[in-house]
Enzyme design. Sequence first.
Site, PDB file in Angstrom:
ATOM      1  CG  ASP A 103       3.683  -7.453   6.747  1.00  0.00           C
ATOM      2  OD1 ASP A 103       3.185  -6.653   5.990  1.00  0.00           O
ATOM      3  OD2 ASP A 103       2.940  -8.321   7.539  1.00  0.00           O
TER       4      ASP A 103
ATOM      5  N   GLY B 178       0.996  -1.207  -0.197  1.00  0.00           N
ATOM      6  CA  GLY B 178       0.098  -0.046  -0.094  1.00  0.00           C
ATOM      7  C   GLY B 178       0.826   1.308  -0.031  1.00  0.00           C
TER       8      GLY B 178
ATOM      9  CG  ASP C 196      -1.424  -1.615   8.302  1.00  0.00           C
ATOM     10  OD1 ASP C 196      -2.253  -0.556   8.092  1.00  0.00           O
ATOM     11  OD2 ASP C 196      -1.243  -2.406   7.560  1.00  0.00           O
TER      12      ASP C 196
ATOM     13  NE  ARG D 291      -3.427  -6.062   5.465  1.00  0.00           N
ATOM     14  CZ  ARG D 291      -2.779  -5.754   4.395  1.00  0.00           C
ATOM     15  NH1 ARG D 291      -1.388  -5.633   4.366  1.00  0.00           N
ATOM     16  NH2 ARG D 291      -3.433  -5.732   3.174  1.00  0.00           N
TER      17      ARG D 291
ATOM     18  CG  ASP E  26       1.641  -4.354  10.814  1.00  0.00           C
ATOM     19  OD1 ASP E  26       2.612  -3.398  10.010  1.00  0.00           O
ATOM     20  OD2 ASP E  26       0.831  -5.043  10.336  1.00  0.00           O
TER      21      ASP E  26
ATOM     22  CB  THR F 180       3.343  -0.546   6.916  1.00  0.00           C
ATOM     23  OG1 THR F 180       1.987  -0.636   7.270  1.00  0.00           O
ATOM     24  CG2 THR F 180       4.091  -0.758   8.398  1.00  0.00           C
TER      25      THR F 180
ATOM     26  NE  ARG G 241      -2.355  -4.055  -0.844  1.00  0.00           N
ATOM     27  CZ  ARG G 241      -1.931  -3.963   0.152  1.00  0.00           C
ATOM     28  NH1 ARG G 241      -0.608  -4.178   0.462  1.00  0.00           N
ATOM     29  NH2 ARG G 241      -2.439  -2.539   0.664  1.00  0.00           N
TER      30      ARG G 241
HETATM   31  O1  F6P Z   1      -1.405  -2.134   4.963  1.00  0.00           O
HETATM   32  C1  F6P Z   1      -1.938  -0.940   4.531  1.00  0.00           C
HETATM   33  C2  F6P Z   1      -3.321  -0.981   4.382  1.00  0.00           C
HETATM   34  O2  F6P Z   1      -4.006   0.358   4.025  1.00  0.00           O
HETATM   35  C3  F6P Z   1      -4.027  -1.485   5.643  1.00  0.00           C
HETATM   36  O3  F6P Z   1      -4.134  -0.803   6.609  1.00  0.00           O
HETATM   37  C4  F6P Z   1      -5.426  -2.001   4.737  1.00  0.00           C
HETATM   38  O4  F6P Z   1      -6.182  -3.004   5.558  1.00  0.00           O
HETATM   39  C5  F6P Z   1      -4.972  -2.362   3.405  1.00  0.00           C
HETATM   40  O5  F6P Z   1      -3.516  -1.625   3.110  1.00  0.00           O
HETATM   41  C6  F6P Z   1      -5.701  -1.830   2.056  1.00  0.00           C
HETATM   42  O6  F6P Z   1      -5.193  -2.254   1.069  1.00  0.00           O
HETATM   43  P1  F6P Z   1      -5.770  -2.078  -0.451  1.00  0.00           P
HETATM   44  O7  F6P Z   1      -5.148  -0.744  -0.752  1.00  0.00           O
HETATM   45  O8  F6P Z   1      -5.007  -3.254  -1.363  1.00  0.00           O
HETATM   46  O9  F6P Z   1      -7.052  -2.137  -0.499  1.00  0.00           O
END
Ligand code: F6P
Length: 341
Positions: free
Chosen positions: A103, A10, A127, A171, A129, A125, A72
Amino acid sequence: MRIGILTGGGDAPGLNAAIRAVVRPALASGDTVIGIRNGWAGLTGSGDFFEIERRAVSGIIQLGGTMLGSSRVNPRKVEGGLELVRSNLESASIDALVAIGGDDTLGVAAWLGEAGVPVVGVPKTMDNDLSVTEYCIGFDSAVHIVTEALDRLHTTAASHHRVMVVEVMGRDTGWVAVEGGLAGGADFIAIPEFPATLEAVMQHLERRRSGGRDFSIIVVAEGVDLAGVAETPVRTDAFGHAQLSRRGVGERLADLIEQETGNETRATVLGHTQRGGSPTAFDRIWATRVGAYAYDLIRRQEWGRMGVVRCGTVETAAISDVVAEQRRVPRELYDLAATFF
Ligand code: F6P
């Protein structure tokens, strides 16, 4: 030396600052920097590269997103992924690779490092984490956006005497929820680390009403386990992560609160706004520091390592240690936030 650089997973505000921090000193030292487009996708197809010139990183420190693009794509799931990455790096004559990510991206970097690819990492990130490091690019900006949203929701909640449920990303961890909620004066925060029951939420709202507070702001992390409130979705990405926004935990909780308490309730899903727009000054500065550190590691040929932030300074750590486990919100931080509910 020819240095390849990519951003994976992301996007997050601060990525461009980190890219700039690798490119500027590298070019100043006579090295060449090759941008790899769209994360690992740029190394698992026919190779998607371009040379980054100095002027390409001018005026980007304040820009959100990533000038390199992201995806991704997981090379471990691509047939012959390791060989593809190797041959693409060879064909572009890349001597060192900088992987900027969370991660998933860094997990791939650690795997490549073990296979002998000269790689260094940068922590990113929203997140927040990753293990070992106290800083990840994008988290501060995300918290800032959540805080501002809560400030705005407070005034409309108070005017209409409503309950506002605010769903935030993060997440499987509750860092964004707990820090954003704390800074924004949330009246209840529900995070995956310390699951609450639906009854506890209702009782808390009832206590507030009977105490004369006729509006409430509830922050709910997208991954929270609120029994019976939302089902886990089936759709997953290439790294096996469920798309948690599809659970709709915020909307579902708002419906249940309205049904059970009779109080007018609205849900706001902050979603990808938490990853968009300009980075905070904090993200610009620390992204610059960990980005510049990645170039230092390359100069020292310290492969398989990355800069992490600990006690206000950048230190070195093995990428494999940073991705070894998920960093979760500690009890004392959640309890502190809860004292203000
Ligand atoms: O890992 C970052 C994040 O924004 C998370 O908080 C969320 O669950 C996910 O990516 C959303 O992913 P996408 O951009 O693929 O919808």
